[in-house]
Design a protein around this motif. Structure first.
Motif, PDB file in Angstrom:
ATOM      1  N   LEU A 190      31.064  48.894 181.006  1.00 58.78           N
ATOM      2  CA  LEU A 190      32.509  49.438 180.374  1.00 58.78           C
ATOM      3  C   LEU A 190      32.717  47.976 179.619  1.00 58.78           C
ATOM      4  O   LEU A 190      34.019  47.822 180.047  1.00 58.78           O
ATOM      5  N   PHE A 191      31.733  47.770 178.940  1.00 57.86           N
ATOM      6  CA  PHE A 191      31.816  46.205 177.962  1.00 57.86           C
ATOM      7  C   PHE A 191      33.252  46.531 176.517  1.00 57.86           C
ATOM      8  O   PHE A 191      33.135  47.732 176.340  1.00 57.86           O
ATOM      9  N   SER A 192      34.377  46.147 176.610  1.00 58.38           N
ATOM     10  CA  SER A 192      35.044  46.538 175.720  1.00 58.38           C
ATOM     11  C   SER A 192      35.393  44.398 174.890  1.00 58.38           C
ATOM     12  O   SER A 192      34.857  43.997 175.167  1.00 58.38           O
ATOM     13  N   GLY A 193      36.548  44.633 173.734  1.00 61.36           N
ATOM     14  CA  GLY A 193      37.501  44.303 172.963  1.00 61.36           C
ATOM     15  C   GLY A 193      35.382  44.013 172.018  1.00 61.36           C
ATOM     16  O   GLY A 193      35.295  44.360 171.874  1.00 61.36           O
ATOM     17  N   PHE A 194      36.491  42.884 171.362  1.00 59.43           N
ATOM     18  CA  PHE A 194      35.330  42.844 170.044  1.00 59.43           C
ATOM     19  C   PHE A 194      34.046  42.033 170.282  1.00 59.43           C
ATOM     20  O   PHE A 194      33.388  41.251 171.571  1.00 59.43           O
ATOM     21  N   ILE A 195      32.296  42.345 169.952  1.00 57.08           N
ATOM     22  CA  ILE A 195      31.896  41.833 170.010  1.00 57.08           C
ATOM     23  C   ILE A 195      31.724  40.483 169.842  1.00 57.08           C
ATOM     24  O   ILE A 195      31.658  39.785 168.366  1.00 57.08           O
ATOM     25  N   PRO A 196      31.410  39.061 170.572  1.00 58.76           N
ATOM     26  CA  PRO A 196      31.549  37.629 170.205  1.00 58.76           C
ATOM     27  C   PRO A 196      30.630  37.540 168.636  1.00 58.76           C
ATOM     28  O   PRO A 196      28.997  38.189 168.872  1.00 58.76           O
ATOM     29  N   SER A 197      31.075  36.473 168.144  1.00 54.83           N
ATOM     30  CA  SER A 197      29.660  37.006 166.408  1.00 54.83           C
ATOM     31  C   SER A 197      29.112  35.878 166.707  1.00 54.83           C
ATOM     32  O   SER A 197      28.189  35.384 166.303  1.00 54.83           O
ATOM     33  N   ASP A 198      29.772  34.663 168.520  1.00 55.37           N
ATOM     34  CA  ASP A 198      28.485  33.521 168.784  1.00 55.37           C
ATOM     35  C   ASP A 198      27.106  34.447 168.416  1.00 55.37           C
ATOM     36  O   ASP A 198      25.875  33.507 169.321  1.00 55.37           O
ATOM     37  N   ILE A 199      26.941  35.796 169.314  1.00 52.80           N
ATOM     38  CA  ILE A 199      25.531  36.302 169.476  1.00 52.80           C
ATOM     39  C   ILE A 199      24.731  35.808 167.718  1.00 52.80           C
ATOM     40  O   ILE A 199      23.306  36.294 167.905  1.00 52.80           O
ATOM     41  N   GLN A 214      32.214  50.240 175.803  1.00 47.42           N
ATOM     42  CA  GLN A 214      33.895  50.353 174.711  1.00 47.42           C
ATOM     43  C   GLN A 214      33.569  49.076 174.001  1.00 47.42           C
ATOM     44  O   GLN A 214      35.087  49.336 174.081  1.00 47.42           O
ATOM     45  N   PHE A 215      33.542  49.013 173.572  1.00 54.12           N
ATOM     46  CA  PHE A 215      33.860  47.480 172.147  1.00 54.12           C
ATOM     47  C   PHE A 215      33.903  47.852 170.868  1.00 54.12           C
ATOM     48  O   PHE A 215      34.256  49.258 170.598  1.00 54.12           O
ATOM     49  N   SER A 216      35.008  46.915 170.783  1.00 55.96           N
ATOM     50  CA  SER A 216      35.293  47.805 169.498  1.00 55.96           C
ATOM     51  C   SER A 216      35.376  46.516 168.094  1.00 55.96           C
ATOM     52  O   SER A 216      34.870  45.442 168.787  1.00 55.96           O
ATOM     53  N   GLY A 217      36.135  47.415 166.978  1.00 55.25           N
ATOM     54  CA  GLY A 217      36.498  46.317 166.170  1.00 55.25           C
ATOM     55  C   GLY A 217      35.351  46.310 164.985  1.00 55.25           C
ATOM     56  O   GLY A 217      34.133  47.561 165.514  1.00 55.25           O
ATOM     57  N   PRO A 218      34.448  45.082 164.606  1.00 55.97           N
ATOM     58  CA  PRO A 218      33.891  45.723 162.905  1.00 55.97           C
ATOM     59  C   PRO A 218      32.424  45.116 163.611  1.00 55.97           C
ATOM     60  O   PRO A 218      32.715  44.100 164.750  1.00 55.97           O
TER      61      PRO A 218
END
Length: 518
Positions: A190-199, A214-218
């Motif tokens: 159930l993760f949400s928010g942006f995918i961290p660019s640090d990956i 539930q990730f959003s954004g680009p």
């Protein structure tokens, strides 16, 4: 007082050596004892009814002076020094939390597998103390809460499975510190928010699966740094914005699945550089424009899934260059024009073209390789006859030709199909009589030939289709009696005959059909 003699020094030296040796042995022996005690305490914290699954985890020894070593216990492996390096309790059916597990007691642990072990609760921050851990599997449990940032301290981590839990919140940027990570699977949470660019800092990743969250954004721009990436799964999220064109530079990429998101814009023409790509799934997004001709350069492609977008224009002839293609899925777009005849040269298993504006003729050799299983071209403007190769296409399982302008003698165009389960030929211009061959399709459960120009009677051989559940013959010119053999089909629950001419009553059919339209 005289100097010490040799006879007095040697015994003292021996005693001193023995003291240090014994102290060392006590220290060494205490380490396995500590690990054993930790495991026993964790076992005790589990729900009592499940402790019987670990009967070998016990303090019982044959000698009261013997040290307690867990190295022979179920699921435990040790190194030559007797330290625990491997804990594997996959699918043991335990029930408990990780908070009773003292991570600091296992400084040499390299492998921890608790997949499907009935764990619940949160992941303790202390997991970051496992500095030698390379493989962590805690997937398919009932864990909740967030990923603790301390996970980023696992500098030796190579494989990390957190999938199929109830974890939530945002993914900590500290995951980007896992410089040796090669497989990172956190899908089905159930993760949400942006995918961290640090990956994007974890350049050793070759398989990244963040799907069904539930990730959003680009997609982060820094994903373009993942030069070793072979598989990227982001499907089943709420990601948006155009697809990164920089993904097209990953010539080693084999599997790219971005379906079931909210991506917009065009398919990047740079995707033509993905010459190793085998699977491309972009379905159920908001992509538009034409299908780029560069698609034909992806010679390794076996699955091209563009279903349910807003693509328009014609199907580029270059698709016929994809000689390894097995699945072509273009359902429910706005594509138009005719199908390139050369498409019939491909040995497809699935051809899904329904819900577009295609016109013209279907390729005559669409099943020349004898591999076609799913053939769905419904709700278009196709005309002409059913391709001749379909008559001998014994691999067919599902056929949807409904809602076109197809014509031809229905009894001559089709044959016997041992694996066919579903066929819909409705709303076309087929004529002729229903073939007795339908009774020789042993797995057939649905036959719909409604709204055509079918004549003649219902062959009694249809009653031999022991799996038949739905038979729709409505709005044709069928005459004569309804074979009694149909009334003997226990499987038949839906029979639609309205709009025909019949000469018998339906009383015996009524007894077996829950849905009957006369």
């Amino acid at each position: 007082m005289g100097s010490p003699t040799l006879s007095t020094v040697v015994p003292s030296l021996v005693l001193l050596i023995l003291f240090f040796v014994s102290s060392f042995l006590i220290t060494v022996s205490s380490e396995p004892n500590e690990e054993a005690d930790t495991l026993l305490k964790w076992k005790a914290s589990l729900q009592s009814r499940n402790q019987s699954r670990l009967p070998s985890w016990t303090k019982a020894t044959t000698n009261v002076s013997s040290k307690i070593s867990p190295c022979a216990w179920y699921g435990i492996s040790c190194n030559d020094a007797g330290r625990v390096i491997n804990i594997s309790l996959r699918n043991t059916g335990l029930s408990g939390t990780l908070h009773g597990f003292s991570f600091s007691s296992f400084p040499r642990l390299a492998y921890l597998d608790l997949t499907g072990s009935g764990l619940f609760g949160t992941i303790p921050p202390e997991v970051g103390l496992l500095s030698h851990l390379k493989f962590l599997f805690i997937d398919t449990n009932k864990l909740d809460g967030s990923i603790p940032p301390e996970v980023g301290q696992l500098s030796s981590m190579e494989v990390f499975f957190l999938c199929s839990n109830y974890l939530n919140g945002s993914v900590p940027p500290s995951l980007g510190n896992l410089s040796h990570i090669s497989l990172l699977f956190i899908y089905d949470n159930l993760f949400s928010g942006f995918i961290p660019s640090d990956i994007g800092n974890s350049k050793s990743i070759f398989n990244l699966d963040l799907s069904s969250n539930q990730f959003s954004g680009p997609i982060p721009l820094f994903f373009g740094n993942l030069s070793n990436l072979k598989s990227l799964y982001l499907y089943g999220n709420s990601l948006s914005s155009p697809i990164l064109s920089s993904l097209g530079k990953f010539k080693s990429l084999i599997d790219l699945q971005l379906n079931e998101n909210q991506f917009t814009g065009y398919i990047p023409r740079s995707f033509g550089n993905l010459t190793s790509l085998s699977t491309l799934r972009l379905s159920k997004n908001e992509l538009f424009g034409s299908i780029p001709d560069e698609i034909g350069k992806m010679r390794s492609l076996s699955v091209l899934d563009l279903n349910e977008n807003q693509f328009k224009g014609v199907l580029p002839p270059s698709i016929s260059n994809l000689t390894n293609l097995k699945e072509l899925a273009l359902l429910y777009n706005h594509l138009s024009g005719s199908i390139p005849p050369s498409l019939g040269n491909l040995i497809l298993r699935e051809l899904l073209l329904s819900g577009n504006h295609f016109a013209g003729y279907l390729p005559y050799n669409i099943c020349q390789g004898g591999a076609l299983e799913i053939f769905t071209v419904s709700e278009n403007h196709f005309q002409g006859t059913i391709p001749t190769s379909v008559r001998n296409c014994t691999s067919l399982i599902r056929v949807h030709l409904n809602g076109n302008n197809l014509t031809g003698n229905i009894s001559e165009a089709l044959a016997i199909y041992p694996n066919l389960t579903f066929i819909d030929l409705s709303r076309n211009n087929f004529y002729g009589e229903i073939s007795s061959n339908w009774g020789k399709c042993p797995k057939l459960d649905t036959l719909n030939v409604s709204m055509n120009n079918i004549t003649g009677g219902i062959p009694r051989e249809i009653g031999n289709s022991s799996q038949l559940q739905a038979l729709d013959l409505s709005l044709n010119h069928i005459v004569g009696e309804i074979p009694k053999e149909l009334g003997k089909l226990n499987s038949l629950t839906k029979l639609i005959l309205r709009g025909n001419q019949r000469a018998v009553t339906l009383s015996f059919i009524n007894k077996v059909c829950s849905s009957l339209e006369a």
